[in-house]
Design a protein around this motif. Structure first.
Motif, PDB file in Angstrom:
ATOM      1  N   VAL A 338       0.977  -1.186   0.436  1.00 31.40           N
ATOM      2  CA  VAL A 338      -0.241  -0.205   0.071  1.00 31.40           C
ATOM      3  C   VAL A 338       1.131   1.342  -0.106  1.00 31.40           C
ATOM      4  CG1 VAL A 338      -1.840   1.259   1.550  1.00 31.40           C
ATOM      5  CG2 VAL A 338      -1.752  -1.386   1.063  1.00 31.40           C
ATOM      6  N   ASP A 339       1.023   1.924  -1.136  1.00 33.63           N
ATOM      7  CA  ASP A 339       1.988   3.585  -1.203  1.00 33.63           C
ATOM      8  C   ASP A 339       1.105   4.502  -0.605  1.00 33.63           C
ATOM      9  OD1 ASP A 339       4.007   2.388  -3.054  1.00 33.63           O
ATOM     10  OD2 ASP A 339       1.769   1.682  -3.943  1.00 33.63           O
ATOM     11  N   CYS A 340      -0.420   4.520   0.010  1.00 33.43           N
ATOM     12  CA  CYS A 340      -1.244   5.679   0.131  1.00 33.43           C
ATOM     13  C   CYS A 340      -2.273   5.770   0.735  1.00 33.43           C
ATOM     14  CB  CYS A 340      -0.591   7.021  -0.761  1.00 33.43           C
ATOM     15  SG  CYS A 340      -1.961   8.080  -0.221  1.00 33.43           S
ATOM     16  N   VAL A 341      -2.796   6.215   2.580  1.00 36.26           N
ATOM     17  CA  VAL A 341      -3.994   6.107   2.990  1.00 36.26           C
ATOM     18  C   VAL A 341      -4.926   7.324   2.263  1.00 36.26           C
ATOM     19  CG1 VAL A 341      -5.240   5.350   4.496  1.00 36.26           C
ATOM     20  CG2 VAL A 341      -4.004   3.855   3.857  1.00 36.26           C
ATOM     21  N   LEU A 342      -5.961   7.062   1.928  1.00 36.38           N
ATOM     22  CA  LEU A 342      -6.776   8.881   1.937  1.00 36.38           C
ATOM     23  C   LEU A 342      -8.386   8.810   2.903  1.00 36.38           C
ATOM     24  CD1 LEU A 342      -7.066  10.286  -1.619  1.00 36.38           C
ATOM     25  CD2 LEU A 342      -5.642  10.542   0.655  1.00 36.38           C
ATOM     26  N   THR A 343      -9.030   9.311   3.610  1.00 34.29           N
ATOM     27  CA  THR A 343     -10.376   8.802   3.973  1.00 34.29           C
ATOM     28  C   THR A 343     -11.365   9.228   2.763  1.00 34.29           C
ATOM     29  OG1 THR A 343     -10.043  10.941   5.182  1.00 34.29           O
ATOM     30  CG2 THR A 343      -9.321   9.382   6.445  1.00 34.29           C
ATOM     31  N   PHE A 344     -12.562   9.708   3.477  1.00 37.76           N
ATOM     32  CA  PHE A 344     -13.103   9.850   2.687  1.00 37.76           C
ATOM     33  C   PHE A 344     -13.850  11.483   2.069  1.00 37.76           C
ATOM     34  CE2 PHE A 344     -15.612   5.455   2.846  1.00 37.76           C
ATOM     35  CZ  PHE A 344     -15.226   4.722   1.748  1.00 37.76           C
ATOM     36  N   GLU A 345     -13.278  11.855   3.620  1.00 34.68           N
ATOM     37  CA  GLU A 345     -12.893  12.958   4.118  1.00 34.68           C
ATOM     38  C   GLU A 345     -12.248  13.848   2.898  1.00 34.68           C
ATOM     39  OE1 GLU A 345     -13.826  13.923   8.458  1.00 34.68           O
ATOM     40  OE2 GLU A 345     -11.694  13.503   8.068  1.00 34.68           O
ATOM     41  N   GLU A 346     -11.176  13.091   2.496  1.00 33.89           N
ATOM     42  CA  GLU A 346     -10.300  13.091   1.851  1.00 33.89           C
ATOM     43  C   GLU A 346      -9.572  13.410   0.185  1.00 33.89           C
ATOM     44  OE1 GLU A 346      -6.436  13.043   4.609  1.00 33.89           O
ATOM     45  OE2 GLU A 346      -6.917  11.363   3.590  1.00 33.89           O
ATOM     46  N   LEU A 347     -11.152  12.393  -0.008  1.00 40.40           N
ATOM     47  CA  LEU A 347     -11.499  11.688  -1.160  1.00 40.40           C
ATOM     48  C   LEU A 347     -12.281  12.883  -1.505  1.00 40.40           C
ATOM     49  CD1 LEU A 347     -11.333  10.161  -4.101  1.00 40.40           C
ATOM     50  CD2 LEU A 347     -13.444   9.095  -2.735  1.00 40.40           C
ATOM     51  N   GLN A 348     -13.657  13.263  -1.094  1.00 38.69           N
ATOM     52  CA  GLN A 348     -14.403  14.080  -1.274  1.00 38.69           C
ATOM     53  C   GLN A 348     -13.310  15.786  -1.690  1.00 38.69           C
ATOM     54  OE1 GLN A 348     -18.266  13.870  -1.569  1.00 38.69           O
ATOM     55  NE2 GLN A 348     -17.373  16.151  -3.012  1.00 38.69           N
ATOM     56  N   ALA A 349     -12.512  16.090  -0.548  1.00 39.23           N
ATOM     57  CA  ALA A 349     -11.517  17.063  -1.594  1.00 39.23           C
ATOM     58  C   ALA A 349     -10.708  16.938  -2.472  1.00 39.23           C
ATOM     59  CB  ALA A 349     -10.467  17.840  -0.159  1.00 39.23           C
ATOM     60  N   LEU A 350     -10.827  16.045  -2.535  1.00 42.60           N
ATOM     61  CA  LEU A 350      -9.958  15.680  -3.771  1.00 42.60           C
ATOM     62  C   LEU A 350     -10.233  15.900  -4.984  1.00 42.60           C
ATOM     63  CD1 LEU A 350      -6.647  15.342  -4.685  1.00 42.60           C
ATOM     64  CD2 LEU A 350      -7.823  12.720  -5.172  1.00 42.60           C
ATOM     65  N   LEU A 351     -11.642  15.688  -5.194  1.00 46.34           N
ATOM     66  CA  LEU A 351     -12.996  15.589  -6.134  1.00 46.34           C
ATOM     67  C   LEU A 351     -13.439  17.366  -6.531  1.00 46.34           C
ATOM     68  CD1 LEU A 351     -15.185  12.396  -5.458  1.00 46.34           C
ATOM     69  CD2 LEU A 351     -13.681  12.562  -7.145  1.00 46.34           C
ATOM     70  N   ASP A 352     -13.512  17.373  -5.338  1.00 41.96           N
ATOM     71  CA  ASP A 352     -14.448  19.365  -5.670  1.00 41.96           C
ATOM     72  C   ASP A 352     -12.815  20.158  -5.371  1.00 41.96           C
ATOM     73  OD1 ASP A 352     -16.643  17.865  -5.238  1.00 41.96           O
ATOM     74  OD2 ASP A 352     -16.342  18.742  -2.962  1.00 41.96           O
ATOM     75  N   CYS A 353     -11.684  19.687  -5.365  1.00 36.31           N
ATOM     76  CA  CYS A 353     -10.453  20.732  -5.695  1.00 36.31           C
ATOM     77  C   CYS A 353     -10.590  20.816  -7.369  1.00 36.31           C
ATOM     78  CB  CYS A 353      -9.090  20.168  -5.025  1.00 36.31           C
ATOM     79  SG  CYS A 353      -7.906  19.143  -5.572  1.00 36.31           S
ATOM     80  N   ARG A 354     -10.685  19.057  -8.253  1.00 38.84           N
ATOM     81  CA  ARG A 354     -11.126  19.588  -9.542  1.00 38.84           C
ATOM     82  C   ARG A 354     -12.075  19.637 -10.384  1.00 38.84           C
ATOM     83  NH1 ARG A 354      -6.561  20.179 -11.755  1.00 38.84           N
ATOM     84  NH2 ARG A 354      -6.708  19.498 -13.563  1.00 38.84           N
ATOM     85  N   ASP A 355     -12.810  20.500  -9.239  1.00 39.28           N
ATOM     86  CA  ASP A 355     -14.177  21.013 -10.119  1.00 39.28           C
ATOM     87  C   ASP A 355     -15.179  19.847 -10.901  1.00 39.28           C
ATOM     88  OD1 ASP A 355     -13.778  23.842  -8.583  1.00 39.28           O
ATOM     89  OD2 ASP A 355     -12.895  24.141  -9.970  1.00 39.28           O
ATOM     90  N   PHE A 356     -14.905  18.795  -9.996  1.00 34.82           N
ATOM     91  CA  PHE A 356     -15.960  18.013 -10.754  1.00 34.82           C
ATOM     92  C   PHE A 356     -17.623  17.926 -10.118  1.00 34.82           C
ATOM     93  CE2 PHE A 356     -12.138  14.295 -10.936  1.00 34.82           C
ATOM     94  CZ  PHE A 356     -11.735  15.495 -12.314  1.00 34.82           C
ATOM     95  N   ASP A 357     -18.645  17.827 -11.127  1.00 32.72           N
ATOM     96  CA  ASP A 357     -20.038  17.766 -10.743  1.00 32.72           C
ATOM     97  C   ASP A 357     -20.064  16.319 -10.522  1.00 32.72           C
ATOM     98  OD1 ASP A 357     -22.672  17.488 -10.040  1.00 32.72           O
ATOM     99  OD2 ASP A 357     -23.276  19.445 -11.398  1.00 32.72           O
TER     100      ASP A 357
END
Length: 475
Positions: A338-357
């Motif tokens: 495993v190279d990296c771990v993200l939480t669902f909170e962080e995934l939400q931030a990652l999606l929104d930083c790219r302005d995906f609807d």
């Protein structure tokens, strides 16, 4: 629709989103980081004594969002400057005291810390009180209560105490990284270190022609998150972020259930290895019981190992509800996979930083695991899967599971097992109440999400564990 349970989560998310946005726009490398002061809505201009302190706290949040101090491998940390608003924890006598004749509180106190005033009302001397709680237990009016700080109350392993300046301090030898204190702290003074930038770096390098592909492994509790969109739409958004493939951790759960059932039948008594916080708790508090922990990897590590076995150049990012997974990924037995771990909170931030609807994206398919692998996300799901795996493999062994819903129930089961009086042969240990759906990194928390997990499980095309494993050649 409200995405988060609390404004503390929203504040944390805003910081993470802007850090990720700056990373994508190369404003971190140049030292240009313009993240505005973010405060919860309300009539006051700041939640603190002044706007300068608010900015200082925001700066600390940014540091942890960027990975924090790399020389410190702790996952859960306290922001000292943000921890100054809670009253000191102590037992206090409230207005319900009737000045009764019995005075059971005085008789119960072993240190003589309770005295009576002229009205026969009880008072507790904090200098003498050892917080044993005996007075509160015997008061017929429930007039004595322990006003513990939220972080102390949340920590069921008693790893949190107050230092000389009354700031929360975490005993790293006792902390199991479950993140309960992170979710319960009303001021966000306790938080988990983010590895969001590591994920962004992997995604960007893979898209720039580096010779590797990035796989996302998502926990089955995703079914109870992102309620504003369908799971398939979230999968589409993740692939647009740059993930080559999105694979269910539930497939790893199928692998674990299949192998763990055989191990249980062979040994006769076993404790699950799926929850890293539970495993750490056993190691810290019940070292004599460590030998009974399953030797199988967790579902996260098991599926990551499979992925790298089929694609040696792969990079694996696990995404789920668990802060303890960040600590697990640092273990020598897990680090290669495993190279990296993200939480669902962080995934939400990652999606929104790219302005995906996300709610407007087409629906992709996430169909790798069985029903039984997917229900690992809720309390009792692991035990159901182990029983199913025994049945499918025609193993003549009756599993008698003891489902531990939260670390307090884990403690009781471990004490009984140590004394040989446990009415079962398999301990399903889950540190979070409700199972993984109660993890600190969830967008929303609650036992109500269990029905969502079961519904998601029923959508699986592979109805048995054997069906799922046969597809990947692991049966």
């Amino acid at each position: 629709m409200r995405i988060f349970d609390t404004d503390v989560q929203k504040l944390k998310y805003q910081i993470l989103r802007e850090v990720a946005r700056c990373a994508y726009e190369d404003r971190l490398a140049t030292g240009v980081l313009d993240i505005p002061l973010m405060i919860a809505p309300g009539p006051k201009p700041t939640m603190r004594c002044c706007v300068y302190k608010e900015r200082a706290i925001a700066a600390e949040r940014v540091k942890l969002a960027m990975g924090g101090d790399k020389s410190d491998d702790r996952v859960i940390k306290v922001i000292p400057i943000a921890c100054d608003e809670c009253p000191v924890s102590t037992y206090k006598v409230g207005e319900n005291c009737r000045g009764c004749i019995a005075h059971r509180c005085m008789a119960a106190c072993p240190r003589g810390a309770i005295s009576l005033d002229q009205h026969q009302h009880a008072h507790i001397d904090p200098k003498k009180c050892v917080e044993c709680g005996r007075c509160a237990q015997v008061c017929p009016y429930s007039a004595i209560q322990n006003h513990k700080r939220p972080c102390e109350l949340a920590c069921k392993v008693k790893a949190i105490s107050m230092d000389e300046e009354q700031v929360a301090s975490i005993n790293r030898s006792m902390c199991i990284s479950c993140g309960a204190c992170v979710y319960q702290c009303p001021f966000g003074a306790v938080t988990d270190v983010s590895f969001l930038l590591d994920a962004v770096d992997l995604l960007r390098k893979s898209q720039e022609g580096k010779n590797f592909r990035v796989y996302a492994v998502v926990a089955p509790s995703i079914s109870s998150q992102f309620r504003y969109a369908k799971v398939g739409q979230v999968i589409t958004a993740m692939k647009r972020l740059g993930f080559f493939s999105v694979i269910e951790a539930a497939l790893g759960a199928d692998l674990v259930a299949w192998n763990e059932s055989r191990e249980l039948a062979e040994k006769g008594f076993l404790m699950s290895s799926c929850c890293p916080a539970f495993v750490e708790y056993v190691k810290d508090q019940f070292p004599s019981m460590v030998k009974h922990i399953s030797h199988n990897l967790s579902p996260m590590a098991a599926i990551a190992k499979y992925i790298k076995g089929t694609d040696p150049q792969a990079k694996v990012v696990f995404i789920g509800p668990c802060t303890a997974k960040k600590a697990e990924a640092k273990l020598e037995t897990v680090k290669p996979w495993v190279d990296c771990v993200l939480t669902f909170e962080e995934l939400q931030a990652l999606l929104d930083c790219r302005d995906f609807d996300v709610s407007q994206l087409p629906v992709d398919v996430l169909d790798n695991a069985s029903y039984f692998g997917r229900i690992f996300a809720r309390s009792g799901g692991l035990s159901d899967a182990v029983a199913q795996a025994l049945k499918e493999q025609n193993i003549d062994f009756e599993v008698k599971p003891v489902v531990c819903n939260g670390i307090e129930e884990c403690r009781v089961a471990l004490l009984k097992a140590g004394k040989g009086v446990l009415p079962g042969n398999f301990i399903e240990g889950m540190a979070c109440v409700g199972g993984c759906i109660g993890g600190a990194g969830c967008l929303t928390h609650g036992a109500k999400d269990a029905s969502e997990v079961d519904r998601y499980g029923r959508e699986a095309l592979e109805k048995t564990i054997g069906d799922a494993l046969a597809i990947i050649g692991q049966k």
